[in-house]
Design a protein around this motif. Structure first.
Motif, PDB file in Angstrom:
ATOM      1  N   UNK A 194      -7.374 -10.948  -8.681  1.00  0.00           N
ATOM      2  CA  UNK A 194      -6.751 -10.020  -7.874  1.00  0.00           C
ATOM      3  C   UNK A 194      -5.564  -9.926  -7.930  1.00  0.00           C
ATOM      4  N   UNK A 195      -4.926  -8.395  -8.371  1.00  0.00           N
ATOM      5  CA  UNK A 195      -3.283  -8.037  -8.103  1.00  0.00           C
ATOM      6  C   UNK A 195      -2.462  -6.965  -7.237  1.00  0.00           C
ATOM      7  N   UNK A 196      -2.076  -7.102  -6.279  1.00  0.00           N
ATOM      8  CA  UNK A 196      -2.206  -6.234  -4.828  1.00  0.00           C
ATOM      9  C   UNK A 196      -0.910  -5.713  -5.598  1.00  0.00           C
ATOM     10  N   UNK A 197      -1.053  -4.655  -5.114  1.00  0.00           N
ATOM     11  CA  UNK A 197      -0.247  -3.312  -4.807  1.00  0.00           C
ATOM     12  C   UNK A 197       0.981  -3.285  -3.710  1.00  0.00           C
ATOM     13  N   UNK A 198       2.162  -2.752  -3.455  1.00  0.00           N
ATOM     14  CA  UNK A 198       3.194  -2.955  -2.398  1.00  0.00           C
ATOM     15  C   UNK A 198       2.665  -1.194  -1.689  1.00  0.00           C
ATOM     16  N   UNK A 199       2.300  -1.303  -0.783  1.00  0.00           N
ATOM     17  CA  UNK A 199       2.116  -0.042  -0.668  1.00  0.00           C
ATOM     18  C   UNK A 199       3.193   0.387   0.775  1.00  0.00           C
ATOM     19  N   UNK A 200       3.625   1.695   1.269  1.00  0.00           N
ATOM     20  CA  UNK A 200       4.716   1.702   1.884  1.00  0.00           C
ATOM     21  C   UNK A 200       4.544   3.548   2.233  1.00  0.00           C
ATOM     22  N   UNK A 201       4.945   3.892   3.106  1.00  0.00           N
ATOM     23  CA  UNK A 201       5.049   5.133   4.020  1.00  0.00           C
ATOM     24  C   UNK A 201       6.106   5.307   3.310  1.00  0.00           C
ATOM     25  N   UNK A 202       6.818   7.009   2.664  1.00  0.00           N
ATOM     26  CA  UNK A 202       7.106   7.710   1.860  1.00  0.00           C
ATOM     27  C   UNK A 202       8.968   7.763   3.525  1.00  0.00           C
ATOM     28  N   UNK A 203       9.404   7.982   3.018  1.00  0.00           N
ATOM     29  CA  UNK A 203      10.463   8.607   3.878  1.00  0.00           C
ATOM     30  C   UNK A 203      10.041   8.078   5.472  1.00  0.00           C
ATOM     31  N   UNK A 204      10.236   9.173   6.670  1.00  0.00           N
ATOM     32  CA  UNK A 204       9.948   8.898   8.161  1.00  0.00           C
ATOM     33  C   UNK A 204       8.300   8.599   8.481  1.00  0.00           C
ATOM     34  N   UNK A 205       7.858   9.658   7.309  1.00  0.00           N
ATOM     35  CA  UNK A 205       6.233   9.638   7.613  1.00  0.00           C
ATOM     36  C   UNK A 205       5.332  10.207   8.250  1.00  0.00           C
ATOM     37  N   UNK A 206       6.077  11.596   8.712  1.00  0.00           N
ATOM     38  CA  UNK A 206       5.726  12.594   9.284  1.00  0.00           C
ATOM     39  C   UNK A 206       4.796  14.088   8.701  1.00  0.00           C
ATOM     40  N   UNK A 207       5.259  13.368   7.124  1.00  0.00           N
ATOM     41  CA  UNK A 207       4.725  14.747   6.307  1.00  0.00           C
ATOM     42  C   UNK A 207       3.130  13.780   5.850  1.00  0.00           C
ATOM     43  N   UNK A 208       3.307  12.481   6.317  1.00  0.00           N
ATOM     44  CA  UNK A 208       2.015  12.060   5.554  1.00  0.00           C
ATOM     45  C   UNK A 208       1.865  11.048   4.051  1.00  0.00           C
ATOM     46  N   UNK A 209       2.335  11.182   3.727  1.00  0.00           N
ATOM     47  CA  UNK A 209       2.958  10.553   2.852  1.00  0.00           C
ATOM     48  C   UNK A 209       3.090   9.030   2.318  1.00  0.00           C
ATOM     49  N   UNK A 210       2.479   8.473   1.447  1.00  0.00           N
ATOM     50  CA  UNK A 210       2.484   7.319   1.589  1.00  0.00           C
ATOM     51  C   UNK A 210       2.962   6.660  -0.347  1.00  0.00           C
ATOM     52  N   UNK A 211       2.664   5.337  -0.499  1.00  0.00           N
ATOM     53  CA  UNK A 211       2.927   5.254  -1.597  1.00  0.00           C
ATOM     54  C   UNK A 211       2.263   3.952  -2.455  1.00  0.00           C
ATOM     55  N   UNK A 212       1.680   3.557  -3.340  1.00  0.00           N
ATOM     56  CA  UNK A 212       1.648   2.533  -3.952  1.00  0.00           C
ATOM     57  C   UNK A 212       2.106   1.797  -5.103  1.00  0.00           C
ATOM     58  N   UNK A 213       2.591   0.463  -5.712  1.00  0.00           N
ATOM     59  CA  UNK A 213       3.755   0.556  -6.700  1.00  0.00           C
ATOM     60  C   UNK A 213       3.077  -0.712  -7.335  1.00  0.00           C
ATOM     61  N   UNK A 214       2.799  -0.651  -8.212  1.00  0.00           N
ATOM     62  CA  UNK A 214       3.123  -2.054  -9.144  1.00  0.00           C
ATOM     63  C   UNK A 214       4.362  -2.268 -10.022  1.00  0.00           C
ATOM     64  N   UNK A 215       4.625  -3.408 -10.105  1.00  0.00           N
ATOM     65  CA  UNK A 215       5.878  -3.436 -10.786  1.00  0.00           C
ATOM     66  C   UNK A 215       5.744  -3.886 -12.596  1.00  0.00           C
ATOM     67  N   UNK A 216       6.861  -3.815 -12.955  1.00  0.00           N
ATOM     68  CA  UNK A 216       6.762  -3.584 -14.758  1.00  0.00           C
ATOM     69  C   UNK A 216       5.838  -5.228 -14.598  1.00  0.00           C
ATOM     70  N   UNK A 217       7.090  -5.898 -13.888  1.00  0.00           N
ATOM     71  CA  UNK A 217       5.779  -7.264 -14.360  1.00  0.00           C
ATOM     72  C   UNK A 217       4.783  -7.698 -13.963  1.00  0.00           C
TER      73      UNK A 217
END
Length: 108
Positions: free
Chosen positions: A48-71
């Motif tokens: 598997x390849x793992x995404x990096x997951x993170x809350x965006x900002x302070x979390x109050x607006x319910x937004x999170x992101x998933x990320x993969x690097x170019x590598x």
């Protein structure tokens, strides 16, 4: 039940996708939540390849992101994959939030 969403990822490029979580019409405050995700050729592989997951900002607006690097995306072969994203609250309760197909496209 996890939401179904198809992702498109371009090889050799950074990938970030943000999502916003609502319960009905209300945004969920994600303070204290964590996100993990995996991408694989199929549901029966150990590779598997793992995404990096993170809350965006302070979390109050319910937004999170998933990320993969170019590598990470450069190491993927073009083709169809599957993925899932799991959310954990500050008490450790895990919920599969997203799942679906992922299309990895070559770049020129």
């Amino acid at each position: 039940m996890a939401a179904q969403y198809t992702l498109i990822i371009h090889r050799d490029c950074d990938f970030t996708r943000s999502f916003q979580i609502k319960r009905g019409e209300n945004l969920i405050d994600l303070t204290g939540y964590t996100f993990t995700g995996k991408l694989a050729k199929n549901y029966h592989t150990d590779t598997t390849t793992a995404f990096t997951g993170a809350v965006v900002g302070d979390g109050s607006d319910g937004t999170f992101s998933i990320t993969l690097t170019d590598t990470q995306t450069a190491a993927l072969s073009a083709g169809k994959y599957v993925y899932s994203v799991v959310m954990a609250d500050d008490g450790g309760i895990k919920t599969k939030l997203l799942e679906g197909d992922c299309i990895v496209e070559d770049t020129v």
